[in-house]
Design a protein around this motif. Structure first.
Motif, PDB file in Angstrom:
ATOM      1  N   LEU A 161      -4.788   2.826  -9.522  1.00 52.41           N
ATOM      2  CA  LEU A 161      -7.072   2.884  -9.389  1.00 52.41           C
ATOM      3  C   LEU A 161      -7.775   3.552  -9.828  1.00 52.41           C
ATOM      4  N   THR A 181      -1.785   4.284  -6.415  1.00 49.95           N
ATOM      5  CA  THR A 181      -3.109   5.372  -6.800  1.00 49.95           C
ATOM      6  C   THR A 181      -3.443   5.759  -8.244  1.00 49.95           C
ATOM      7  N   LYS A 213      -7.739  -0.098   4.630  1.00 55.65           N
ATOM      8  CA  LYS A 213      -8.667   0.195   5.362  1.00 55.65           C
ATOM      9  C   LYS A 213      -8.200   1.235   5.272  1.00 55.65           C
ATOM     10  N   GLU A 238      -6.598   3.800   4.258  1.00 52.10           N
ATOM     11  CA  GLU A 238      -5.888   4.691   2.745  1.00 52.10           C
ATOM     12  C   GLU A 238      -6.962   4.666   2.098  1.00 52.10           C
ATOM     13  N   PHE A 239      -7.103   4.149   1.525  1.00 50.69           N
ATOM     14  CA  PHE A 239      -7.998   3.261   0.141  1.00 50.69           C
ATOM     15  C   PHE A 239      -9.603   2.678   0.535  1.00 50.69           C
ATOM     16  N   ALA A 240     -10.234   3.082   1.831  1.00 48.37           N
ATOM     17  CA  ALA A 240     -11.808   2.292   2.227  1.00 48.37           C
ATOM     18  C   ALA A 240     -12.206   1.902   0.965  1.00 48.37           C
ATOM     19  N   SER A 241     -12.532   2.639   0.039  1.00 48.74           N
ATOM     20  CA  SER A 241     -14.016   3.189  -0.546  1.00 48.74           C
ATOM     21  C   SER A 241     -13.837   1.563  -2.425  1.00 48.74           C
ATOM     22  N   VAL A 260       0.894  -0.974  -0.277  1.00 43.71           N
ATOM     23  CA  VAL A 260      -0.018   0.170   0.405  1.00 43.71           C
ATOM     24  C   VAL A 260       1.139   1.342  -0.035  1.00 43.71           C
ATOM     25  N   HIS A 261       0.978   1.734  -1.287  1.00 48.67           N
ATOM     26  CA  HIS A 261       1.754   2.996  -1.457  1.00 48.67           C
ATOM     27  C   HIS A 261       1.112   3.761  -2.562  1.00 48.67           C
ATOM     28  N   ARG A 262       1.822   5.232  -2.006  1.00 53.56           N
ATOM     29  CA  ARG A 262       1.108   6.058  -3.710  1.00 53.56           C
ATOM     30  C   ARG A 262       1.624   6.026  -4.725  1.00 53.56           C
ATOM     31  N   THR A 309      -3.488  -5.058   5.021  1.00 53.08           N
ATOM     32  CA  THR A 309      -5.085  -5.260   5.151  1.00 53.08           C
ATOM     33  C   THR A 309      -5.209  -3.749   5.505  1.00 53.08           C
ATOM     34  N   GLU A 365     -13.038  -2.465  -3.047  1.00 47.61           N
ATOM     35  CA  GLU A 365     -12.528  -3.810  -1.241  1.00 47.61           C
ATOM     36  C   GLU A 365     -11.482  -4.333  -2.023  1.00 47.61           C
ATOM     37  N   LEU A 366     -10.903  -4.757  -0.874  1.00 47.48           N
ATOM     38  CA  LEU A 366      -9.391  -5.951  -1.140  1.00 47.48           C
ATOM     39  C   LEU A 366      -9.596  -6.970  -1.185  1.00 47.48           C
TER      40      LEU A 366
END
Lengths: 662, 662
Positions: free
Chosen positions: B546, B543, B576, B578-581, B538-540, B572, B583-584
């Motif tokens: 996505l 983005t 949650k 950073e990108f909660a919108s 999970v990093h910039r 996980t 689904e992972l």
């Protein structure tokens, strides 16, 4: 929506392994075996009886030449001429005893390290933890170099031994020495890629065979010489060549000779480091199992070494090298004398020779157990490329094993498989690591104290001082002969570690989401997605690409790069007939480049810096892999050229041509 | 919307060439020069004075050894012992005359071909057109093999000549023969990649120098021997070694000897084929310019050949090879005799030696002009991979030039640069092509008639018969010595051509839009685009991926492949936050494979066969190319594994990390 892991509850029930489809994948599977599930990691760990040969073959193999190196050093000093005198025996025992002491000190020091660092106490970790990252990296560089050298030296000397076995000498093994060395490196690499357990099973036999035969030889030999059994006449003691050492005497002996004998005799202790670095490879309880194996190794090594030295003096063995000639190896002389070369028990002599060659070659395996582990630790810390930390199909660090094999091959080719030219580079690294690691342990005890910390600090301190002295002796003795190369390479390696680390840091600085002052990234965007579909001719294969383009955007342009102007008319007419609903733009390409006109067009249509350009390349694939040779290379070229643009997304949409040749 | 070509009106104003950015591209530019616009194609064509050396260096170089081969064959038959007798002179002239006649016949035949096939009348085209594709392919295979052999033989003999020049002999050129041969192959390859014109300028000089010096030598030598000038004493005529040919006499001479001398003497006529195949490389009017060059070549070749043979008989030159020794080359003997080796004019002798070596090496260039052209014609017809038909940056057929260079290097290494071992393979191919091409022309005249067609058919018929006889002679003489290899390779080549052609046909059958019974493809589709975004952490950097996913579809799933279960919780939780919108989904991977879980997931989500799955791989790139070594290889691996699925589109969305190392 929130994070879900719908399947992770089933993680323990690994599905059956897929059958590989391509020929290459099948070969890979055949050589290296089926993948092993991660949950089997504990099963892949080593029981003590397998760990001993894997981590100790290097150290134990040193008895095959340890005594010999002492006899050589003393003989060159003129002492061997006095072979019958008690003084010669005296010096042999003195040096043997000193090395046995060193062994006890190093083993005791490392035993403490094993318990203090139960998750792996290699020199890198211990030095880094106590003396700082700088010192840790020096230890790591020294060790990595020494592991590569261990592989090269062990295999070269094992093959040299093979070549001297009477049976094989007639096959002229020596002529193909480098080739045979490379063969063994490749076999060891493959065996280790299959996994430690399997490798251990393969390697346990020659190690235990050597140990068993060596004990038999020592016991029989000492008993025989004590009881006055007949010594085999074909193995009468060597006499020195005329003029060699004859003029010597007690006057020539000095500290330097003892030191040289000492340095020569203790040059193969990498196995000790391997055990403390490899603790996670042991079965539970890891630390105490590792300590047991360490003690077992020290006991076997020490007793065999002392036994062989005593036997050699009892049987009046001498060893010399002169004008490129040399006496038969000491192990050869001893087993020839004890077992006989031609009698009823000659098969024991031959078994001993093969076991010696075998354990020398397997000594390389210690490095294969340890180099990949150290490389993966360095990779995890960001000092080496991340790939080296990946566990492969078979739960081994594939990357490190392959890198070690490759560097060993380079070294063996560069030095033409010559033991004599490789030896001076050897052992400097591991004593650097010993010294740094033991010094680190002293600091550790001062910082953490605990019960009996002063005794522990004294033990590790003694270890640090003694290994430091040995380091100085080796550096002094070997520097001009080649050890300087090790220093140069070590410095370069440390610089490489630091460069890689800085680079990872700089990249992460821009990737982290919690960077101060930067807003959290938003996933919403009003930018447009401009879709460009590249076509080279008008056929059914481009339909999926056009369909996909319509699916992902409303703004589609089809581009045709006009490489051969003669064909343009045919293309445009065919286009009008078949795909009239989509606009075709013809891009002239005066220099017949496919890429440049597309780049120019992208610059022209990109109005907003936030816009994304999707370049869709229609591709055709068939069921025959070699058909790629018939296709054109435009797609890959274009993808490569567009790799440097973050505003362009390249997508291949494929059309499947079915069937085979009629 | 209809087809538009908004820019094609400006096509003539080629924009300035872009400056290359990468080091590799800069090296490429330096070696091969700036790209040449397509419109300059006519400027890149060859004026006659450049075409002559390019297409004729091979043929003209044959005078350097043609006479010598005749003298050798006659000498071995015992005739040379009778060197003073008129009969010897008589036979030399007889064979020389026969070859000159052959030359006239071949040149006359090909002159007709040039005008009948103005767009290029190589043997492949003429045979295919008149005798069918099968025969054409045989001619093509024979020629391709011969071109490779020409490069190998010419360069090897040129280097051998260099090694014999007194000045260079002391440098032991012969020791590094293979290496020097490879150097010249690489230089010729690079020169030809730069383009024909440039190559021609480079090659004109040695060719014209050789021609000029050879004429000078003939005129001076004949005049001198006529006027009774002194012959240089250091170059007295060779005498035969004792016992060689001494017992001979007129009895030993027979048809076989004449044939062997004939076959030896006419073995280098590939240049003729080259001209008729290369007509499009000439300036306009192509055909008549090519015919002029052909005549010029035939005249120079014929007159030099006759002149040298006459001069050799006048000066009583003999040539022999015996027990691995040989007399100095005939050209060497002649120029040594005429110019003198030590006197005032010795520089002419040296110039002649260098020019001879030069033209022998440049003879290889004829193949570089012709092989790529023939390969491109075959590729256009679908008998070789399409890439071979592409004009490169510099308006040359890059692929063919590189392939020719590569095969020549293989051949030179395999045969260790030995002229003696390469020669028997040589010339069979070109006479196959001559015979087939001339036979085709006969059929051509019978089919098309036209004014004077009977005369033309007779000329070509004579050519066919004569070259057919030469073919039979060469096959008979050389079969066991190695010509059988040529036959084997030719058969394999023809099979390869046909396999490739069948394969292209089968593929096109499925790609054509006018296939009977198949409906025209529709671009409309109701299928869904299911987007899967793969993340490894999970990093910039993820983005943009996505954001792009949201842009192209509403149905997005983010996948995390759980290779190391210990890390899953961190991932996980970070997700949650950073990108909660979005689904992972966590995919377990018990065998630590990245690809298998993704493939399984794709199979699960793909409900409709028409659905498209877009797999988005976030990638990071920096401004330093070597940073790729630090990245992971997951993206390329996954792309490779998904290449075999037409339902999956793989898109890389890149994040740009800026800046350099601090």
């Amino acid at each position: 929506m929130s994070t879900t892991t719908p399947e992770s509850r089933n993680a323990d029930n690994a599905p059956p392994v897929r059958t590989p489809r391509t020929p290459f994948a099948r070969l890979h599977r055949l050589l290296l075996g089926d993948p092993i599930p991660t949950r089997d990691e504990k099963d892949a760990r080593l029981p003590k009886l397998l760990a001993l040969p894997i981590f100790s073959s290097d150290a134990i193999s040193s008895v095959a030449y340890g005594t010999q190196e002492i006899l050589l050093a003393l003989g060159a000093a003129g002492l061997a001429a006095a072979v019958q005198r008690p003084a010669y025996t005296h010096y042999v025992w003195l040096v043997t005893g000193a090395i046995a002491m060193l062994l006890v000190i190093v083993a005791a020091s490392y035993r403490q390290t094993i318990f203090a660092y139960p998750s792996g106490g290699g020199s890198y970790l211990v030095s880094k933890d106590n003396l700082g990252v700088h010192v840790g990296l020096i230890a790591a560089a020294a060790l990595l170099i020494d592991y590569v050298l261990t592989v090269a030296v062990s295999i070269a000397s094992g093959v040299q031994n093979l070549a001297n076995i009477p049976l094989l000498a007639s096959l002229q093994v020596a002529k193909h020495q480098v080739g045979i060395c490379l063969f063994f490196v490749v076999m060891l690499t493959l065996a280790n890629l299959r996994g430690l357990r399997q490798a251990g099973a393969l390697f346990a036999f020659p190690t235990y065979l050597f140990v068993g035969l060596a004990y038999t030889m020592i016991v029989l030999g000492l008993a025989g010489s004590h009881l006055g059994w007949q010594i085999h006449p074909d193995a009468a003691p060597q006499t020195l060549p005329v003029g060699l050492g004859a003029g010597g005497g007690m006057g020539a002996i000095g500290l330097l000779v003892i030191l040289r004998a000492f340095a020569n005799g203790c040059s193969a202790m990498t196995g000790t480091e391997a055990i403390s670095n490899g603790i996670p490879a042991f079965q539970k309880p890891e630390s105490s199992n590792a300590a047991t194996v360490l003690l077992g190794m020290a006991f076997i090594l020490g007793s065999l070494f002392i036994g062989i030295s005593v036997l050699a003096t009892r049987l009046h063995i001498v060893y010399w090298e002169h004008n490129g000639m040399s006496a038969p190896a000491v192990i050869d002389q001893l087993s020839g004398t004890v077992f006989g070369r031609f009698g009823h028990w000659a098969w024991l002599y031959y078994a001993m020779q093969f076991a010696t060659a075998g354990i020398l070659i397997l000594a390389a395996n210690t490095s294969f157990a340890d180099f990949p582990r150290l490389a993966s630790i360095l990779a995890n810390d960001g000092f080496l490329p991340r790939q080296l930390s990946n566990l492969g199909d078979r739960l081994v660090f594939t990357g490190g094993i392959v890198v070690l094999g490759a560097f060993s091959i380079v070294l063996l080719i560069a030095f033409k498989g010559s033991v004599d030219r490789l030896i001076p580079l050897y052992a400097l690294g591991v004593f650097t690591a010993f010294t740094l690691s033991q010094s680190g342990m002293v600091k550790h005890w001062f910082r953490h104290r605990g019960s009996g910390w002063i005794t522990k600090a004294i033990i590790n301190g003694t270890g640090a001082v003694v290994t430091g002295v040995v380091f100085a002796v080796i550096a002094y003795e070997k520097f001009a002969e080649g050890a300087w190369m090790v220093v140069v390479v070590a410095v370069l390696l440390v610089m490489l570690f630091r460069t890689i680390h800085t680079r990872y840091g700089a990249i992460w600085e821009q990737l982290r989401l919690d960077a101060p002052g930067e807003p959290a990234p938003s996933l919403q965007s009003r930018a447009k997605n401009v879709v460009l579909v590249l076509v080279a001719s008008v056929h059914r294969g481009i339909t999926p690409a056009l369909r996909y383009a319509k699916m992902i955007s409303k703004e589609i342009t089809v581009l045709y790069v006009e490489i051969n102007p003669d064909k343009t008319k045919d293309i445009t007419e065919a286009w009008k007939k078949e795909f009239a609903s989509v606009e075709l733009v013809v891009l002239p390409s005066p220099y017949r480049s496919l890429v440049v006109p597309v780049l120019d067009y992208i610059d022209k249509v990109e109005k907003d810096a936030d816009d994304v350009i999707t370049v869709i390349i229609p591709e055709i694939f068939t069921d025959e892999w070699w058909d790629v040779l018939l296709g054109n290379s435009a797609g890959p070229t274009l993808k490569f050229q567009l790799m440097g643009r973050s505003d362009v997304v390249v997508s291949s949409v494929r059309f499947h041509v079915q069937g085979t040749i009629h």
